[in-house]
Scaffold this motif. Structure first.
Motif, PDB file in Angstrom:
ATOM      1  N   TRP A 263       0.832  -1.200   0.000  1.00  0.00           N
ATOM      2  CA  TRP A 263       0.000   0.000   0.000  1.00  0.00           C
ATOM      3  C   TRP A 263       0.868   1.252   0.000  1.00  0.00           C
TER       4      TRP A 263
ATOM      5  N   ASN B 125       2.129   2.556  -3.433  1.00  0.00           N
ATOM      6  CA  ASN B 125       1.149   3.221  -4.276  1.00  0.00           C
ATOM      7  C   ASN B 125       1.699   4.589  -4.692  1.00  0.00           C
TER       8      ASN B 125
ATOM      9  N   ASP C  50      -5.555  -3.410 -16.440  1.00  0.00           N
ATOM     10  CA  ASP C  50      -6.030  -2.615 -15.310  1.00  0.00           C
ATOM     11  C   ASP C  50      -7.202  -1.744 -15.754  1.00  0.00           C
ATOM     12  N   TYR C  51      -7.639  -0.849 -14.871  1.00  0.00           N
ATOM     13  CA  TYR C  51      -8.846  -0.079 -15.131  1.00  0.00           C
ATOM     14  C   TYR C  51      -8.590   1.120 -16.041  1.00  0.00           C
TER      15      TYR C  51
ATOM     16  N   ASP D  68      -0.539   4.167 -11.712  1.00  0.00           N
ATOM     17  CA  ASP D  68      -1.509   4.361 -12.776  1.00  0.00           C
ATOM     18  C   ASP D  68      -0.966   5.442 -13.705  1.00  0.00           C
TER      19      ASP D  68
ATOM     20  N   HIS E  68      -1.487  -1.056 -12.891  1.00  0.00           N
ATOM     21  CA  HIS E  68      -2.092  -1.352 -11.593  1.00  0.00           C
ATOM     22  C   HIS E  68      -3.116  -0.303 -11.180  1.00  0.00           C
TER      23      HIS E  68
ATOM     24  N   HIS F  65      -6.475   1.476 -10.235  1.00  0.00           N
ATOM     25  CA  HIS F  65      -7.669   1.067  -9.507  1.00  0.00           C
ATOM     26  C   HIS F  65      -8.901   1.609 -10.215  1.00  0.00           C
ATOM     27  N   SER F  66     -10.070   0.999  -9.937  1.00  0.00           N
ATOM     28  CA  SER F  66     -11.309   1.486 -10.552  1.00  0.00           C
ATOM     29  C   SER F  66     -11.660   2.885 -10.046  1.00  0.00           C
ATOM     30  N   ASN F  67     -11.220   3.229  -8.854  1.00  0.00           N
ATOM     31  CA  ASN F  67     -11.425   4.570  -8.308  1.00  0.00           C
ATOM     32  C   ASN F  67     -10.338   5.482  -8.863  1.00  0.00           C
TER      33      ASN F  67
ATOM     34  N   TYR G  58      -6.830   7.036  -7.424  1.00  0.00           N
ATOM     35  CA  TYR G  58      -6.486   6.217  -6.254  1.00  0.00           C
ATOM     36  C   TYR G  58      -5.019   5.796  -6.293  1.00  0.00           C
TER      37      TYR G  58
ATOM     38  N   TYR H 185      -2.260  -0.320  -7.192  1.00  0.00           N
ATOM     39  CA  TYR H 185      -2.401  -1.246  -6.067  1.00  0.00           C
ATOM     40  C   TYR H 185      -1.939  -2.636  -6.499  1.00  0.00           C
TER      41      TYR H 185
ATOM     42  N   SER I  88      -2.475  -6.504  -6.715  1.00  0.00           N
ATOM     43  CA  SER I  88      -3.591  -7.446  -6.677  1.00  0.00           C
ATOM     44  C   SER I  88      -3.142  -8.896  -6.760  1.00  0.00           C
TER      45      SER I  88
END
Length: 454
Positions: A251, A254, A296-297, A319, A333, A335-337, A340, A343, A345
């Motif tokens: 974490w 990040n 990723d997202y 990201d 990596h 995140h959907s948010n 963010y 992250y 996984s």
């Protein structure tokens, strides 16, 4: 919902706007069977699907979301997002003004392969199958024990497309099962825990029954706990307990936390050794035991990359936005948010070498005096920049004396600097176990010297 349906949906949304559009679709269907007092207490099926639309105009961007998929709702989503875009101030990230050499290798959407789902997982662990596996486990315990917990079948749908995608839509439809139980030794009112997780049907029944047995065995050992007043112990951590601590390391890698100064890394990738030389942690999307989501997202190919190698930080989890701000490559990596950051996984911590004890039991045999810890919970940062973390033990904490577990110990609060702890790892098991403490992760057992219980 298949790839053809998703492709049609994404292309329809992008056709409704003149702006550059990015569409993310994220959905989950969960079948949950809960049990308590050794009886099934609840069956729940829930479904949720969200469509996220991000529109870009130079350095302006806006995001809207809906979970209604008819044409009128999709047009309303576009209209509302365009209205939001008009009043949104310009940021520091533009869709098209960022060029780093060889970026295409990281953002090549065609190179993100499709995931291979375990097609029979949903059939085996439907509501009847979940009831049968619980019945088998409860029956193995006997009348002197009571079990509670849950087994969950999750179907996850993830899709990515943009104004350029047309037929090149990224899509994944994956199943996985998570299981956890707490078994109570009724006479002693003592508990033990166990868990299992997998996206594959093969061997999962066996793992669930092994979790029942582990929880029962720990509940027997947990009877008549003593209270200890010592402040520091050598501890042997189960894979689940170790995974809880590893989460704070990943974490902190990040990219957004680094930029915000909330990471032990400071505001850039450190070059010096920070952890012990026996600490190596990876995010490995190629590992067949871990969740096979290969993009990723933001539509980038997920990279398998070393995070820590022999105690040295090798990579951050990035990201697109955090990569741009740090003048680095995105690592796949996101995140959907949005915003963010990156992250982990698919976390893997490397076990010991050939000179190390091969199993958790072998590590325990080498402890003169210490504690075995089954699980942590209610853990959280005290100070993220210094990696000071606090939390509690639960579901089995035991005193080790002369290589044997001798007594149960009452739950204790720890307050520990994670950097110090990971510089004091004196043993790692060679075998790795799947744990659900930070999503599905592969962790060894570990012996840490001087662990703090203030």
């Amino acid at each position: 919902m298949d790839k053809n349906y998703v492709s049609t949906l994404i292309n329809k949304i992008t056709s409704y706007t003149k702006h550059y559009a990015v569409v993310n679709i994220e959905g989950q269907t969960e079948g949950v069977t809960r049990f308590a007092n050794s009886e099934i207490s609840q069956n729940i099926n829930k479904q949720d699907l969200n469509v996220y639309l991000t529109l870009h105009d130079g350095k302006k961007e806006a995001t809207g979301v809906t979970n209604v998929l008819d044409d009128d709702a999709l047009k309303k989503l576009v209209h509302n997002t365009e209205s939001l875009l008009q009043v949104t101030p310009a940021g520091d990230f533009a869709k098209f003004d960022w060029e780093i050499p060889d970026l295409a290798d990281f953002a090549d959407k065609k190179s993100a392969k499709s995931a291979k789902n375990s097609e029979n997982l949903a059939e085996i662990y439907d509501v009847k199958g979940r009831a049968e596996v619980i019945k088998e486990g409860v029956s193995s315990l006997g009348s002197d024990f009571s079990a509670a917990g849950a087994i969950t079948l999750t179907n996850t749908i993830v899709a990515y497309g943009n104004s350029d995608s047309k037929t090149d839509i990224l899509f994944a439809n994956l199943d996985n099962v998570t299981f956890n139980t707490v078994v109570t030794n009724i006479a002693a009112n003592s508990d033990g825990g166990g868990e299992a997780v997998s996206h594959k049907a093969n061997g999962l029944d066996k793992a669930i029954q092994a979790a029942f047995k582990q929880a029962k065995d720990r509940s027997v050992l947990a009877a008549n706990p003593i209270t200890l007043t010592d402040k520091r112990f050598a501890v042997v951590l189960s894979p689940a307990a170790l995974g809880d601590l590893v989460f704070y390391i990943t974490w902190s890698l990040n990219g957004k936390r680094v930029i915000d100064g909330l990471s032990f890394c400071g505001t850039k990738l450190p070059k010096e050794q920070i952890f012990g030389k026996n600490v190596s942690i990876y995010d490995d999307v190629s590992n067949p035991k871990l969740f096979p989501l290969y993009f990723d997202y933001e539509g980038n190919k997920r990279q398998s990359l070393p995070l820590i190698e022999k105690g040295v930080v090798k990579n951050l989890l990035l990201d697109n936005k955090t990569a741009q701000k740090l003048n680095m490559h995105p690592t796949g990596h996101a995140h959907s948010n949005q915003g963010y950051g990156g992250y982990s996984s698919n976390t893997v911590m490397q076990g010991g070498d050939n000179l190390q004890p091969p199993t958790q039991a072998d590590i325990i045999k080498g402890v003169t005096k210490g504690l075995f810890i089954s699980e942590f919970h209610y853990s959280n940062f005290v100070n993220p920049a210094t990696m000071l973390v606090t939390g509690l033990t639960r579901n089995g904490t035991f005193l080790i004396e002369d290589g044997e577990i001798t007594k149960s110990v009452a739950n204790m609060r720890f307050t520990q600097n994670i950097i110090d702890a990971f510089n004091n790892i004196s043993a790692l098991s060679k075998d790795l176990q799947l744990t659900n403490s930070i999503g599905a992760a592969l962790m060894p057992s570990a012996k840490i010297e001087g662990f703090c219980f203030p």
